[in-house]
Scaffold this motif. Structure first.
Motif, PDB file in Angstrom:
ATOM      1  N   ARG A  85      -5.215 -21.442  -0.492  1.00 58.54           N
ATOM      2  CA  ARG A  85      -5.547 -21.873  -1.874  1.00 58.54           C
ATOM      3  C   ARG A  85      -4.598 -23.187  -2.203  1.00 58.54           C
ATOM      4  NH1 ARG A  85      -5.330 -16.190  -3.140  1.00 58.54           N
ATOM      5  NH2 ARG A  85      -3.025 -16.413  -3.577  1.00 58.54           N
ATOM      6  N   ASP A  86      -3.476 -23.062  -2.014  1.00 59.33           N
ATOM      7  CA  ASP A  86      -2.338 -24.124  -2.250  1.00 59.33           C
ATOM      8  C   ASP A  86      -2.438 -25.452  -1.206  1.00 59.33           C
ATOM      9  OD1 ASP A  86      -1.813 -22.683  -4.443  1.00 59.33           O
ATOM     10  OD2 ASP A  86      -0.135 -21.589  -3.528  1.00 59.33           O
ATOM     11  N   ASN A  87      -2.457 -25.262  -0.027  1.00 62.55           N
ATOM     12  CA  ASN A  87      -2.065 -26.148   1.001  1.00 62.55           C
ATOM     13  C   ASN A  87      -3.217 -26.680   1.721  1.00 62.55           C
ATOM     14  OD1 ASN A  87       0.392 -24.017   1.109  1.00 62.55           O
ATOM     15  ND2 ASN A  87       1.273 -25.985   1.623  1.00 62.55           N
ATOM     16  N   VAL A  88      -4.503 -25.963   2.024  1.00 67.08           N
ATOM     17  CA  VAL A  88      -5.396 -26.149   2.599  1.00 67.08           C
ATOM     18  C   VAL A  88      -6.588 -26.869   1.707  1.00 67.08           C
ATOM     19  CG1 VAL A  88      -7.292 -25.660   4.228  1.00 67.08           C
ATOM     20  CG2 VAL A  88      -5.167 -24.957   4.426  1.00 67.08           C
ATOM     21  N   MET A  89      -7.021 -25.939   0.326  1.00 60.40           N
ATOM     22  CA  MET A  89      -8.236 -26.323  -0.435  1.00 60.40           C
ATOM     23  C   MET A  89      -7.739 -27.108  -1.470  1.00 60.40           C
ATOM     24  SD  MET A  89     -10.885 -25.541   1.465  1.00 60.40           S
ATOM     25  CE  MET A  89     -12.054 -25.683   0.126  1.00 60.40           C
ATOM     26  N   ASP A  90      -6.299 -26.871  -1.851  1.00 61.24           N
ATOM     27  CA  ASP A  90      -5.716 -27.688  -2.935  1.00 61.24           C
ATOM     28  C   ASP A  90      -6.680 -27.372  -4.224  1.00 61.24           C
ATOM     29  OD1 ASP A  90      -4.101 -28.934  -5.038  1.00 61.24           O
ATOM     30  OD2 ASP A  90      -4.907 -31.061  -4.012  1.00 61.24           O
ATOM     31  N   VAL A  91      -6.819 -25.920  -4.571  1.00 61.48           N
ATOM     32  CA  VAL A  91      -7.703 -25.468  -5.689  1.00 61.48           C
ATOM     33  C   VAL A  91      -7.271 -25.886  -6.863  1.00 61.48           C
ATOM     34  CG1 VAL A  91      -8.204 -23.366  -4.324  1.00 61.48           C
ATOM     35  CG2 VAL A  91      -6.181 -23.327  -6.121  1.00 61.48           C
TER      36      VAL A  91
END
Length: 222
Positions: free
Chosen positions: A123-129
């Motif tokens: 959620r935080d590092n890859v997709m940057d929701v």
């Protein structure tokens, strides 16, 4: 023809199995075995009373799912990882037996696997929701639907997949079947993660393949 139609989407399409050098292996400590098979539409019973017509504006129900699937090498062992969510909403318009318009959205932050730590990194590092809370697939060509029955049929689809703010054209084949409640649609879209600016983790103890798939199962009702 509408300039942009969103039919089905997914929210993940990436295997997020990375962590910091310290504590990184803990992300995978609870993982054993492969993910379950991808969800697919089912052949309907011969005596089923199928929905009488396919034309209309169809709603994606809360029984629908979307997510990602990827292969990784974890401590020398081949493992398949799948993330999924039921936070899928939208509509699909069928006119004259053709897919005429659609708009379907998935909540990326709700995609989960069997690891809370992996999901947090996803959620935080890859997709940057925070910046990209949803992912979409926009159909760019009208899809010609064959006559739908209780036996699944294959439909080729061309469109634009948007992940983490990056849009790429993709092609896929989806399975469609008429049911007593409406229409079911399932499929898997091949994805190369680096095409979307996503670098698959390679931390020594785990290496994620660059190619994976977006997968979905949509239940549609009028």
């Amino acid at each position: 023809m509408p300039s942009r139609r969103t039919w089905w989407i997914t929210g993940g399409a990436v295997a997020v199995v990375a962590a910091a050098a310290i504590g990184g292996p803990l992300v995978y400590a609870a993982l054993e075995g492969d993910a379950p098979p991808a969800p697919t539409v089912q052949v309907q019973p011969e005596d089923a009373e199928l929905t009488p017509d396919t034309d209309g504006t169809w709603t994606v129900t809360d029984a629908s799912t979307a997510g990602y699937r990827v292969d990784e090498v974890l401590n020398g062992a081949d493992v398949t990882v799948a993330g999924t969510t039921d936070q899928v909403t939208g509509t699909v318009v069928v006119t004259g037996g053709d897919l005429a318009d659609a708009d379907v959205t998935v909540d990326v932050a709700s995609i989960t696997t069997d690891s809370d730590r992996r999901d947090g990194y996803f959620r935080d590092n890859v997709m940057d929701v925070a910046a990209h809370p949803t992912a979409t697939f926009s159909v760019t060509e009208v899809a010609d639907l064959p006559e739908l029955t209780g036996t699944p049929v294959t439909v080729p689809v061309t469109g634009e997949l948007t992940l983490a703010g990056v849009t790429q054209q993709v092609q896929a084949e989806v399975s469609v079947v008429r049911t007593a409640e409406g229409i079911d649609v399932s499929g898997s879209v091949p994805v190369t993660f680096t095409d979307f600016g996503i670098e698959p983790p390679d931390l020594g103890f785990v290496r994620v393949e660059d190619q994976g798939a977006v997968e979905f199962l949509l239940h549609l009702t009028l």
